[in-house]
Design a protein around this motif. Structure first.
Motif, PDB file in Angstrom:
ATOM      1  N   GLY A 102       0.656  -1.021  -0.057  1.00 52.58           N
ATOM      2  CA  GLY A 102       0.119  -0.036   0.199  1.00 52.58           C
ATOM      3  C   GLY A 102       0.899   0.912  -0.415  1.00 52.58           C
ATOM      4  O   GLY A 102       0.701   2.144  -1.210  1.00 52.58           O
ATOM      5  N   LYS A 103       1.894   1.620   0.761  1.00 49.43           N
ATOM      6  CA  LYS A 103       2.516   3.109   0.682  1.00 49.43           C
ATOM      7  C   LYS A 103       3.921   2.298  -0.404  1.00 49.43           C
ATOM      8  O   LYS A 103       3.522   3.398  -0.818  1.00 49.43           O
ATOM      9  N   ALA A 104       4.181   1.263  -0.655  1.00 48.71           N
ATOM     10  CA  ALA A 104       4.955   1.527  -2.549  1.00 48.71           C
ATOM     11  C   ALA A 104       3.861   2.090  -3.125  1.00 48.71           C
ATOM     12  O   ALA A 104       4.180   2.815  -3.824  1.00 48.71           O
ATOM     13  N   ILE A 105       3.095   1.650  -3.480  1.00 50.26           N
ATOM     14  CA  ILE A 105       1.282   1.718  -4.986  1.00 50.26           C
ATOM     15  C   ILE A 105       1.371   4.195  -4.288  1.00 50.26           C
ATOM     16  O   ILE A 105       1.313   4.503  -5.166  1.00 50.26           O
ATOM     17  N   ILE A 106       0.968   4.075  -3.172  1.00 52.16           N
ATOM     18  CA  ILE A 106       1.174   5.609  -2.810  1.00 52.16           C
ATOM     19  C   ILE A 106       2.489   6.131  -3.349  1.00 52.16           C
ATOM     20  O   ILE A 106       1.989   7.205  -3.951  1.00 52.16           O
ATOM     21  N   ILE A 107       3.038   6.105  -3.303  1.00 51.59           N
ATOM     22  CA  ILE A 107       4.573   6.810  -3.811  1.00 51.59           C
ATOM     23  C   ILE A 107       4.565   6.808  -5.033  1.00 51.59           C
ATOM     24  O   ILE A 107       5.121   7.341  -5.537  1.00 51.59           O
ATOM     25  N   ALA A 108       4.415   4.637  -5.545  1.00 47.15           N
ATOM     26  CA  ALA A 108       4.743   5.594  -7.390  1.00 47.15           C
ATOM     27  C   ALA A 108       3.462   6.226  -7.907  1.00 47.15           C
ATOM     28  O   ALA A 108       3.607   7.436  -8.451  1.00 47.15           O
ATOM     29  N   ALA A 109       1.700   6.088  -6.759  1.00 50.77           N
ATOM     30  CA  ALA A 109       0.858   6.919  -7.952  1.00 50.77           C
ATOM     31  C   ALA A 109       1.126   8.297  -7.378  1.00 50.77           C
ATOM     32  O   ALA A 109       0.699   9.464  -8.531  1.00 50.77           O
ATOM     33  N   LEU A 110       2.093   9.435  -6.280  1.00 54.52           N
ATOM     34  CA  LEU A 110       1.992  10.417  -6.375  1.00 54.52           C
ATOM     35  C   LEU A 110       3.782  11.156  -7.471  1.00 54.52           C
ATOM     36  O   LEU A 110       3.401  12.062  -8.046  1.00 54.52           O
ATOM     37  N   PHE A 111       3.967   9.873  -7.298  1.00 54.42           N
ATOM     38  CA  PHE A 111       5.498  10.471  -8.327  1.00 54.42           C
ATOM     39  C   PHE A 111       5.007  10.173  -9.891  1.00 54.42           C
ATOM     40  O   PHE A 111       5.184  11.369 -10.587  1.00 54.42           O
ATOM     41  N   ALA A 112       4.135   9.684 -10.338  1.00 51.32           N
ATOM     42  CA  ALA A 112       3.668   9.810 -11.431  1.00 51.32           C
ATOM     43  C   ALA A 112       2.936  10.592 -11.326  1.00 51.32           C
ATOM     44  O   ALA A 112       3.003  11.108 -13.078  1.00 51.32           O
ATOM     45  N   ALA A 113       1.786  10.846 -11.287  1.00 49.76           N
ATOM     46  CA  ALA A 113       1.258  12.356 -10.614  1.00 49.76           C
ATOM     47  C   ALA A 113       1.855  13.181 -11.218  1.00 49.76           C
ATOM     48  O   ALA A 113       1.306  14.320 -11.737  1.00 49.76           O
ATOM     49  N   VAL A 114       3.067  13.720 -10.252  1.00 49.67           N
ATOM     50  CA  VAL A 114       4.196  15.186 -10.176  1.00 49.67           C
ATOM     51  C   VAL A 114       4.751  14.833 -11.149  1.00 49.67           C
ATOM     52  O   VAL A 114       4.741  15.959 -12.360  1.00 49.67           O
ATOM     53  N   ALA A 115       4.492  14.176 -12.326  1.00 47.74           N
ATOM     54  CA  ALA A 115       6.147  13.922 -12.891  1.00 47.74           C
ATOM     55  C   ALA A 115       5.127  14.026 -13.950  1.00 47.74           C
ATOM     56  O   ALA A 115       5.485  15.093 -15.588  1.00 47.74           O
ATOM     57  N   VAL A 116       3.925  13.929 -14.416  1.00 45.43           N
ATOM     58  CA  VAL A 116       3.179  14.270 -15.343  1.00 45.43           C
ATOM     59  C   VAL A 116       2.429  15.502 -15.369  1.00 45.43           C
ATOM     60  O   VAL A 116       2.430  16.063 -16.891  1.00 45.43           O
ATOM     61  N   LEU A 117       2.342  15.994 -14.097  1.00 48.09           N
ATOM     62  CA  LEU A 117       1.711  17.574 -13.492  1.00 48.09           C
ATOM     63  C   LEU A 117       2.790  18.185 -14.140  1.00 48.09           C
ATOM     64  O   LEU A 117       2.547  19.447 -15.001  1.00 48.09           O
ATOM     65  N   ILE A 118       4.321  17.953 -13.911  1.00 47.26           N
ATOM     66  CA  ILE A 118       5.597  18.787 -14.052  1.00 47.26           C
ATOM     67  C   ILE A 118       5.458  19.140 -15.818  1.00 47.26           C
ATOM     68  O   ILE A 118       6.331  19.772 -16.434  1.00 47.26           O
ATOM     69  N   ASN A 123       3.562  23.693 -21.500  1.00 47.34           N
ATOM     70  CA  ASN A 123       2.821  25.320 -21.732  1.00 47.34           C
ATOM     71  C   ASN A 123       1.145  23.716 -21.962  1.00 47.34           C
ATOM     72  O   ASN A 123       0.119  24.801 -22.551  1.00 47.34           O
ATOM     73  N   GLN A 124       0.853  22.806 -21.091  1.00 52.97           N
ATOM     74  CA  GLN A 124      -0.306  22.114 -21.801  1.00 52.97           C
ATOM     75  C   GLN A 124      -1.075  23.123 -20.320  1.00 52.97           C
ATOM     76  O   GLN A 124      -1.003  23.059 -19.400  1.00 52.97           O
ATOM     77  N   PRO A 125      -2.563  23.137 -20.564  1.00 55.18           N
ATOM     78  CA  PRO A 125      -3.160  23.565 -19.682  1.00 55.18           C
ATOM     79  C   PRO A 125      -3.203  23.296 -18.442  1.00 55.18           C
ATOM     80  O   PRO A 125      -2.684  22.176 -18.195  1.00 55.18           O
ATOM     81  N   PHE A 126      -2.640  24.151 -17.217  1.00 54.95           N
ATOM     82  CA  PHE A 126      -2.474  23.487 -15.794  1.00 54.95           C
ATOM     83  C   PHE A 126      -4.201  23.093 -15.174  1.00 54.95           C
ATOM     84  O   PHE A 126      -3.730  21.898 -14.853  1.00 54.95           O
TER      85      PHE A 126
END
Length: 321
Positions: free
Chosen positions: A243-259, A265-268
């Motif tokens: 569960g902890k590994a999934i949380i870290i992986a999901a947050l990392f993927a979300a932040v990477a895509v957002l950055i 220059n995609q819509p924020f």
């Protein structure tokens, strides 16, 4: 059992001030019962329905799925949110119903348990409730008898006991009252004592009770099992790590895509939306249901072999052992 297995028969009798032919008097037995308490093993209190439900809900993966469902509803992904909730309900209710049935079966068996033992009191052999046995009582043991307390053997005739419930030894253990030991020996090697929770398989014997209730060897084991409420099974530990590994992986993927979206220059707002969707998608909705159903199947298999399992995760623990 202190060191009674290292004492000679006469020393043990003198220690308890009991004559093997007369046994204890009824008056003395009552005094000792008041002093030492009943010869019973304290049972762990059964969980209530709500505690059982909470036990199945209180899981990091379940929390993640509930959070994913809320995020799905917040973003207008109603179908996704409903699908996640259905997966949670299946997992939680399967575990809850299975454990509830097991607990009811165990409670029913416990209420049926009523054992007696033969002892010598006031010079006569009598049968009493095993709960009324006290230190110093002289047990009369015969083939097939369940042994209700830890006791030092006084006299044996071709006597043997099965101690698998306590020591794991599958073969019957030969017993001999004449044996003594100069040094400490493991439980399975103490040939001149018998233990509560075991049974006589052959011959007959007399024995003086040395320990009763929670002070017996099986009582000590029961105390260890019921005393630590926070103990986790290997499966619980592994699922918590996952569960902890999934949380870290999901947050990392979300932040990477957002950055990446911001840098291109995609819509924020749109990138936040996509990041949340990816984070939700990273959570395996079916995993709790699959693991719960698999363990339930294991519990049913154990039941077919006449073994009741009270907790789902205990099935996996047995396999790990």
């Amino acid at each position: 059992m202190e060191k009674f297995y290292q004492q000679k028969t006469e020393e043990t009798l003198k220690h308890f001030e009991s004559d093997r032919k007369q046994g204890l008097s009824g008056k003395e037995a009552d005094k000792r019962l008041e002093k030492y308490g009943e010869n019973t093993i304290q049972q762990q209190e059964s969980l209530s329905v709500w505690e059982l439900l909470w036990h199945n809900l209180n899981n990091l993966i379940v929390y993640l799925l509930l959070a994913a469902a809320l995020l799905s509803f917040a973003m207008g992904e109603t179908v996704e949110g409903i699908a996640v909730l259905i997966a949670v309900v299946i997992a939680v209710m399967t575990g809850f119903i299975t454990e509830l049935r097991a607990q009811k079966s165990i409670d029913s068996l416990q209420s049926m348990i009523y054992t007696t033992a033969k002892v010598i009191r006031d010079g006569e052999v009598m049968e009493i409730e095993s709960a009324k046995i006290v230190p110093g009582d002289i047990l009369v043991l015969e083939e097939g008898d369940a042994i209700a307390a830890d006791a030092r053997l006084l006299e044996t005739s071709n006597f043997a006991c099965i101690e698998s419930a306590l020591t794991g030894e599958s073969e019957a253990v030969e017993k001999d009252a004449r044996e003594t030991y100069e040094e400490d020996v493991p439980l399975g090697d103490r040939r001149n004592v018998v233990f509560a929770g075991t049974a006589a398989t052959r011959g007959n014997a007399y024995a003086v009770v040395t320990e009763t209730g929670m002070k017996t060897e099986v009582g000590k084991i029961s105390d260890m099992l019921t005393g630590d409420k926070k103990r986790q099974t290997p499966l619980d530990i592994e699922l918590d790590k996952l569960g902890k590994a999934i949380i870290i992986a999901a947050l990392f993927a979300a932040v990477a895509v957002l950055i990446a979206g911001v840098l291109t220059n995609q819509p924020f707002v749109e990138m936040i939306h996509i990041s949340i969707i990816l984070a939700v998608a990273a959570i395996p909705e079916a995993m709790p249901a699959v693991s719960t159903i698999t363990l339930s199947r294991g519990m049913r298999t154990m039941a077919e072999h006449k073994a009741l399992v009270k907790s789902l995760s205990a099935v996996e623990t047995l396999g790990a052992t």
